[in-house]
Design a protein around this motif. Structure first.
Motif, mmCIF file in Angstrom:
data_model
loop_
_atom_site.group_PDB
_atom_site.id
_atom_site.type_symbol
_atom_site.label_atom_id
_atom_site.label_comp_id
_atom_site.label_asym_id
_atom_site.label_seq_id
_atom_site.Cartn_x
_atom_site.Cartn_y
_atom_site.Cartn_z
ATOM 1 N N GLU A 26 0.844 -1.302 -0.153
ATOM 2 C CA GLU A 26 -0.186 0.057 -0.101
ATOM 3 C C GLU A 26 0.821 1.255 -0.188
ATOM 4 O O GLU A 26 1.903 1.348 0.665
ATOM 5 C CB GLU A 26 -0.797 0.079 1.250
ATOM 6 C CG GLU A 26 -1.879 -1.115 1.213
ATOM 7 C CD GLU A 26 -3.266 -0.735 0.451
ATOM 8 O OE1 GLU A 26 -3.402 0.455 0.203
ATOM 9 O OE2 GLU A 26 -4.262 -1.614 0.326
ATOM 10 N N THR A 81 1.787 3.982 1.323
ATOM 11 C CA THR A 81 1.840 4.968 2.499
ATOM 12 C C THR A 81 3.134 4.589 3.537
ATOM 13 O O THR A 81 3.387 3.366 3.649
ATOM 14 C CB THR A 81 0.530 4.699 3.590
ATOM 15 O OG1 THR A 81 -0.725 4.979 2.974
ATOM 16 C CG2 THR A 81 0.651 5.719 4.944
ATOM 17 N N HIS A 95 5.104 10.078 3.670
ATOM 18 C CA HIS A 95 3.809 10.919 4.299
ATOM 19 C C HIS A 95 4.239 11.497 5.599
ATOM 20 O O HIS A 95 3.587 12.489 6.036
ATOM 21 C CB HIS A 95 2.845 9.584 4.339
ATOM 22 C CG HIS A 95 2.320 9.227 3.138
ATOM 23 N ND1 HIS A 95 3.165 8.255 2.446
ATOM 24 C CD2 HIS A 95 1.171 9.624 2.243
ATOM 25 C CE1 HIS A 95 2.513 8.055 1.221
ATOM 26 N NE2 HIS A 95 1.399 8.575 1.182
ATOM 27 N N PRO A 109 -1.527 10.139 13.517
ATOM 28 C CA PRO A 109 -2.549 9.796 12.413
ATOM 29 C C PRO A 109 -2.003 8.983 11.525
ATOM 30 O O PRO A 109 -2.906 7.974 10.807
ATOM 31 C CB PRO A 109 -3.076 11.158 12.198
ATOM 32 C CG PRO A 109 -2.802 12.099 13.456
ATOM 33 C CD PRO A 109 -1.494 11.467 13.740
ATOM 34 N N VAL A 110 -0.941 9.238 11.031
ATOM 35 C CA VAL A 110 -0.147 8.391 9.742
ATOM 36 C C VAL A 110 -0.138 7.181 10.164
ATOM 37 O O VAL A 110 -0.401 6.027 9.399
ATOM 38 C CB VAL A 110 1.059 9.044 9.202
ATOM 39 C CG1 VAL A 110 1.559 8.284 7.976
ATOM 40 C CG2 VAL A 110 0.646 10.442 9.104
ATOM 41 N N GLU A 115 -1.522 5.391 12.733
ATOM 42 C CA GLU A 115 -2.742 4.639 12.759
ATOM 43 C C GLU A 115 -3.179 4.482 11.730
ATOM 44 O O GLU A 115 -3.999 3.363 11.340
ATOM 45 C CB GLU A 115 -3.669 5.715 13.544
ATOM 46 C CG GLU A 115 -3.485 5.796 14.987
ATOM 47 C CD GLU A 115 -4.457 6.747 15.866
ATOM 48 O OE1 GLU A 115 -4.930 7.531 15.153
ATOM 49 O OE2 GLU A 115 -4.232 6.655 17.023
ATOM 50 N N LYS A 116 -3.089 5.240 10.404
ATOM 51 C CA LYS A 116 -3.288 4.755 9.005
ATOM 52 C C LYS A 116 -2.669 3.497 8.608
ATOM 53 O O LYS A 116 -3.244 2.765 8.036
ATOM 54 C CB LYS A 116 -3.076 5.986 8.050
ATOM 55 C CG LYS A 116 -3.566 5.609 6.707
ATOM 56 C CD LYS A 116 -3.512 6.694 5.524
ATOM 57 C CE LYS A 116 -3.832 5.951 4.253
ATOM 58 N NZ LYS A 116 -3.317 7.033 3.134
ATOM 59 N N SER A 173 -4.363 0.522 10.277
ATOM 60 C CA SER A 173 -5.477 0.471 9.505
ATOM 61 C C SER A 173 -5.333 -0.426 8.154
ATOM 62 O O SER A 173 -5.925 -1.495 7.875
ATOM 63 C CB SER A 173 -6.613 1.428 9.278
ATOM 64 O OG SER A 173 -5.993 2.491 8.258
ATOM 65 N N ILE A 174 -4.436 -0.121 7.342
ATOM 66 C CA ILE A 174 -4.027 -0.974 6.389
ATOM 67 C C ILE A 174 -3.661 -2.337 6.857
ATOM 68 O O ILE A 174 -3.887 -3.359 6.001
ATOM 69 C CB ILE A 174 -2.867 -0.094 5.487
ATOM 70 C CG1 ILE A 174 -3.184 1.056 5.150
ATOM 71 C CG2 ILE A 174 -2.041 -1.075 4.586
ATOM 72 C CD1 ILE A 174 -1.906 1.817 4.385
ATOM 73 N N LYS A 196 -3.730 -0.395 18.023
ATOM 74 C CA LYS A 196 -4.571 -0.354 17.055
ATOM 75 C C LYS A 196 -5.134 -1.816 16.585
ATOM 76 O O LYS A 196 -6.074 -1.801 16.019
ATOM 77 C CB LYS A 196 -4.220 0.772 15.819
ATOM 78 C CG LYS A 196 -4.012 2.209 16.352
ATOM 79 C CD LYS A 196 -5.517 2.542 16.710
ATOM 80 C CE LYS A 196 -6.458 2.872 15.490
ATOM 81 N NZ LYS A 196 -7.622 3.631 16.055
#
Length: 281
Positions: free
Chosen positions: A171, A173, A177, A212-213, A215-216, A219-220, A252
C-alpha cells in the motif's frame, strides 16, 4: 527461551554484527561473498556476508532514486550502487560478484526489471529477486504472523503460515507521508523534514504529530490481516525507526507488534541471505 525470543535474539545479533562491520569491515578470507542490495525510497543499503553467511561489510547512502517502491532515477540508482560496491571492495580488497535484490510485494510485473537492471549495471551477477517482507523473514524467521515493511513510499505486508508466505500486499503509505506531515506542522521544507524525523532525539516530540499516519498504517495492516490468523506483527524498514511506532500499532491492531534493533537493516540482510552463486536471467 521460546522460539519467538530465539528468533528475535538471532535477528538483533545479526543486525548488531552488521552495524559493527559497516563501521569496521571484517577483513578475512572467504571463498565467496554474498551481497544484498536494498534499493529503498530514502536509502540504498548494501549488506555483504561471507561464505558462512556472517556479516563482513556494509554501506548505505541516503538517495532520492526510488519513489513509492519504483526506480525513478535509473542512472542515479546505478551510480549509487556502483559506488557503494566499489567502496566495500576497496575495504575488503576483493571483488563482489554475486548480488541479490528485493522489490515491494506485488510489484514484480511493474518494476522487477528495473531493479534487476540496476543491480546488473552496477557490476553484480544477479542471483535472486524476491519481495521485501519475504526477504526480511529470512532474518526474522516468523512462523505464524505478519512481516510489515514500512519504507519511504509504501507499506509491504507478508503473512506467513508455518513459515511459508500465504499472502502479500503493498500500500502507498510510508515515510514520505511522515515527512509531509512534519513539513506542514513545522513549516519546514520537505528535505528539512526528512532530516528532522531521522534524528532519534526528535521522536518523542514527533510521535503525537505523526500518530494519525501511524494509525493509518495500522488500519492498512488490519485490512490485510483480517482474514488470517496472525499471532504477531514484526515491523521492518527505515520508517519503523520512529520510537514508539510499535506501541501504536499494537494498540490499534490488538496484536503484539515487535520491532527489531535497527529495522532499516533487516531487509538488506535478508536479501544477502537469499543470495546464491547461481545467476538468473
Amino acid at each position: 527461551m521460546s522460539k519467538r525470543e530465539l528468533s528475535y535474539e538471532y535477528c538483533d545479533q545479526l543486525v548488531r554484527d552488521f552495524e559493527d562491520v559497516v563501521e569496521q569491515p571484517m577483513i578475512r578470507k572467504s571463498s565467496v561473498y554474498y551481497t544484498g542490495v536494498d534499493l529503498g525510497t530514502a536509502c540504498v543499503v548494501l549488506a555483504v556476508l561471507d561464505e558462512n553467511h556472517k556479516p563482513v561489510a556494509g554501506a548505505y547512502r541516503y538517495a532520492d532514486v526510488v519513489r513509492d517502491g519504483m526506480v525513478v532515477d535509473y542512472i542515479g540508482a546505478v551510480k549509487v550502487v556502483r559506488e557503494l560496491k566499489q567502496q566495500i571492495e576497496e575495504k575488503l580488497n576483493t571483488e563482489l560478484i554475486y548480488g541479490a535484490a528485493a522489490i515491494p510485494p506485488g510489484t514484480d510485473t511493474l518494476d522487477a526489471g528495473a531493479v534487476k537492471n540496476v543491480v546488473q549495471a552496477a557490476g553484480f551477477e544477479l542471483t535472486n529477486v524476491l519481495d521485501e517482507p519475504t526477504a526480511a523473514n529470512k532474518v526474522l524467521k516468523i512462523q505464524n504472523g505478519a512481516v510489515v515493511d514500512i519504507g519511504g513510499g509504501t507499506t509491504g505486508i507478508s503473512i506467513l503460515k508455518n513459515g511459508e508466505v500465504v499472502y502479500i500486499a503493498d500500500e502507498a503509505t510510508g515515510g514520505t507521508h511522515f515527512s509531509l506531515v512534519v513539513s506542514g506542522a513545522y513549516n519546514m521544507s520537505f528535505q528539512e523534514a526528512e532530516l528532522y524525523k531521522r534524528e532519534a532525539k526528535n521522536h518523542k516530540e514527533l510521535l503525537p504529530v505523526l500518530k494519525p499516519v501511524v494509525e493509518k498504517i495500522a488500519s492498512i495492516i488490519n485490512q490485510h490481516i483480517k482474514n488470517h490468523n496472525v499471532e504477531e506483527i514484526v515491523l521492518v524498514g527505515g520508517t519503523c525507526c520512529l520510537t514508539g511506532i510499535e506501541d501504536i500499532i499494537t494498540k490499534k491492531t490488538g496484536i503484539y507488534t515487535h520491532k527489531p534493533q535497527n529495522p532499516m537493516f533487516v531487509t538488506p540482510l535478508g536479501i544477502a541471505l537469499s543470495c546464491t552463486q547461481e545467476g538468473i536471467d
